[in-house]
Design a protein around this motif. Structure first.
Motif, PDB file in Angstrom:
ATOM      1  N   LEU A  33       0.833  -1.204   0.000  1.00 49.67           N
ATOM      2  CA  LEU A  33       0.000   0.000   0.000  1.00 49.67           C
ATOM      3  C   LEU A  33       0.872   1.261   0.000  1.00 49.67           C
ATOM      4  O   LEU A  33       0.626   2.191  -0.779  1.00 49.67           O
ATOM      5  N   LEU A  34       1.883   1.288   0.858  1.00 51.96           N
ATOM      6  CA  LEU A  34       2.772   2.448   0.920  1.00 51.96           C
ATOM      7  C   LEU A  34       3.553   2.619  -0.385  1.00 51.96           C
ATOM      8  O   LEU A  34       3.750   3.755  -0.847  1.00 51.96           O
ATOM      9  N   ALA A  35       3.973   1.520  -0.984  1.00 48.32           N
ATOM     10  CA  ALA A  35       4.694   1.599  -2.262  1.00 48.32           C
ATOM     11  C   ALA A  35       3.789   2.140  -3.363  1.00 48.32           C
ATOM     12  O   ALA A  35       4.222   2.957  -4.179  1.00 48.32           O
ATOM     13  N   ARG A  36       2.550   1.719  -3.376  1.00 48.34           N
ATOM     14  CA  ARG A  36       1.607   2.207  -4.393  1.00 48.34           C
ATOM     15  C   ARG A  36       1.261   3.676  -4.181  1.00 48.34           C
ATOM     16  O   ARG A  36       0.981   4.380  -5.142  1.00 48.34           O
ATOM     17  N   ALA A  37       1.254   4.104  -2.936  1.00 50.65           N
ATOM     18  CA  ALA A  37       0.959   5.515  -2.661  1.00 50.65           C
ATOM     19  C   ALA A  37       2.088   6.403  -3.165  1.00 50.65           C
ATOM     20  O   ALA A  37       1.849   7.536  -3.575  1.00 50.65           O
ATOM     21  N   LEU A  42      -2.767   8.174   0.951  1.00 53.36           N
ATOM     22  CA  LEU A  42      -3.120   6.752   0.988  1.00 53.36           C
ATOM     23  C   LEU A  42      -4.537   6.496   0.478  1.00 53.36           C
ATOM     24  O   LEU A  42      -4.794   5.482  -0.157  1.00 53.36           O
ATOM     25  N   VAL A  43      -5.450   7.414   0.754  1.00 52.65           N
ATOM     26  CA  VAL A  43      -6.848   7.197   0.358  1.00 52.65           C
ATOM     27  C   VAL A  43      -7.026   7.211  -1.155  1.00 52.65           C
ATOM     28  O   VAL A  43      -8.065   6.763  -1.648  1.00 52.65           O
ATOM     29  N   ASP A  44      -6.033   7.684  -1.893  1.00 54.07           N
ATOM     30  CA  ASP A  44      -6.122   7.694  -3.349  1.00 54.07           C
ATOM     31  C   ASP A  44      -5.626   6.395  -3.983  1.00 54.07           C
ATOM     32  O   ASP A  44      -5.750   6.204  -5.189  1.00 54.07           O
ATOM     33  N   VAL A  45      -5.074   5.501  -3.179  1.00 58.94           N
ATOM     34  CA  VAL A  45      -4.551   4.239  -3.684  1.00 58.94           C
ATOM     35  C   VAL A  45      -5.720   3.282  -3.930  1.00 58.94           C
ATOM     36  O   VAL A  45      -6.633   3.176  -3.112  1.00 58.94           O
ATOM     37  N   ARG A  46      -5.671   2.568  -5.048  1.00 60.61           N
ATOM     38  CA  ARG A  46      -6.668   1.536  -5.339  1.00 60.61           C
ATOM     39  C   ARG A  46      -6.316   0.313  -4.485  1.00 60.61           C
ATOM     40  O   ARG A  46      -5.449  -0.475  -4.826  1.00 60.61           O
ATOM     41  N   TYR A  47      -7.005   0.169  -3.367  1.00 56.67           N
ATOM     42  CA  TYR A  47      -6.606  -0.817  -2.352  1.00 56.67           C
ATOM     43  C   TYR A  47      -7.487  -2.054  -2.277  1.00 56.67           C
ATOM     44  O   TYR A  47      -7.056  -3.096  -1.800  1.00 56.67           O
TER      45      TYR A  47
END
Length: 146
Positions: A33-37, A42-47
């Motif tokens: 998650l942190l890498a994708r951010a 963080l809330v903009d990451v497709r999680y």
């Protein structure tokens, strides 16, 4: 200390595996998650897909890892005795308390109309925390007694 005293029972191995897999899956997810951010919010990451995959894998991984552990270091028996059942009961009881108390956080987030990102992550974090605490209680009971 004799061999029997040093041996790790099948049930204790299971407690170790369950706790470590839960923690490992959660940490892996957080790192992804942190890498994708990539420094962004963080809330903009497709999680959602990653979260669901990680939760699914963490549900099945303990079975696979426990089987591998048994292949490498087989237990004398897989039959749980009275002590094993009591330790399991106590660990699950404590984990249930952690889960019940911990769910106050996600509930409060929902009441405060927080973003679903935070609610979902709070729920999963509480589940992982309950699994880890329950496993620790079991391992401590095996190591130090009830």
């Amino acid at each position: 200390m004799t061999y029997e005293e040093a041996a790790v029972s099948y049930e204790e191995k299971g407690a170790w595996v369950y706790g470590l897999v839960a923690l490992g899956a959660w940490l892996t997810y957080v790192l992804v998650l942190l890498a994708r951010a990539d420094g962004g919010p963080l809330v903009d990451v497709r999680y959602v897909p990653t979260l669901l995959w990680t939760v699914g894998i963490s549900a099945f991984a303990p079975v696979v890892v426990r089987t591998l552990v048994e292949v490498v270091r087989p237990s004398d028996t897989r039959r749980a005795d009275v002590r094993d059942r009591e330790i399991d009961r106590r660990g699950e009881y404590v984990a249930g308390i952690v889960l019940g108390v911990g769910m106050v956080g996600p509930f409060a987030l929902a009441l405060a109309d927080a973003d679903t990102f935070w609610i979902a992550h709070a729920i999963w974090t509480v589940f992982v925390l309950a699994a880890v605490v329950g496993s620790v209680v079991k391992v401590v009971a095996y190591r130090r007694g009830l």
